[in-house]
Design an enzyme around this catalytic site. Sequence first.
Site, PDB file in Angstrom:
ATOM      1  N   HIS A  46       0.851  -1.191   0.000  1.00 35.22           N
ATOM      2  CA  HIS A  46       0.000   0.000   0.000  1.00 35.22           C
ATOM      3  C   HIS A  46       0.884   1.238   0.000  1.00 35.22           C
ATOM      4  O   HIS A  46       1.444   1.612   1.020  1.00 35.22           O
ATOM      5  CB  HIS A  46      -0.927  -0.019   1.226  1.00 35.22           C
ATOM      6  CG  HIS A  46      -2.077   0.929   1.111  1.00 35.22           C
ATOM      7  ND1 HIS A  46      -2.169   2.066   1.860  1.00 35.22           N
ATOM      8  CD2 HIS A  46      -3.178   0.909   0.326  1.00 35.22           C
ATOM      9  CE1 HIS A  46      -3.286   2.699   1.562  1.00 35.22           C
ATOM     10  NE2 HIS A  46      -3.915   2.024   0.621  1.00 35.22           N
ATOM     11  N   PHE A  47       1.048   1.840  -1.161  1.00 35.01           N
ATOM     12  CA  PHE A  47       1.935   2.973  -1.408  1.00 35.01           C
ATOM     13  C   PHE A  47       3.393   2.558  -1.194  1.00 35.01           C
ATOM     14  O   PHE A  47       4.007   2.879  -0.180  1.00 35.01           O
ATOM     15  CB  PHE A  47       1.566   4.201  -0.568  1.00 35.01           C
ATOM     16  CG  PHE A  47       0.232   4.765  -0.925  1.00 35.01           C
ATOM     17  CD1 PHE A  47       0.050   5.471  -2.095  1.00 35.01           C
ATOM     18  CD2 PHE A  47      -0.870   4.561  -0.088  1.00 35.01           C
ATOM     19  CE1 PHE A  47      -1.197   5.984  -2.434  1.00 35.01           C
ATOM     20  CE2 PHE A  47      -2.114   5.065  -0.421  1.00 35.01           C
ATOM     21  CZ  PHE A  47      -2.282   5.772  -1.590  1.00 35.01           C
TER      22      PHE A  47
END
Length: 149
Positions: A46-47
């Site tokens: 996530h990112f």
Amino acid sequence: MDLDYIKAQLPYSSPFLFVDELLSADENGVTGTYTFKDDLDFYKGHFTNNPVTPGVILTETMAQIGMVCLGIYLQEIDLNKTNNKNTLIAFTSADIHFLKAVYPNEKVTVISKKIFFRFGKLRCDVWMKNEAGQEVCKGTIAGMITTKL
């Protein structure tokens, strides 16, 4: 009621338990904390290179502390029922506003205030704050008492 008792009744376990400590509980709301450890799986993708806690996980944390823990408390105290392992507080809806990012190793505090609890339905206003006391998200979460088959 013993706050550790409420936590022990939660129908979750690692890696999907987002309650470290309950600080208070009464018929009007609960307060609890959780620290998002940096080794949680969702941070891996996530990112990339700048991990941020997903909004769905923040919502789940608010639901576990702010609604499910409160539901357990209300069911035990207000209804004078012994907790039945076949009884669950099921998530039904959320309206959450995200204001700030939550990063790995960040400790958050969740505060909930009961809007209503009747006919097996619970609705709460819920806030999440970071260690600096800044609001990171807020909203309304609802659920209902159900029996698992």
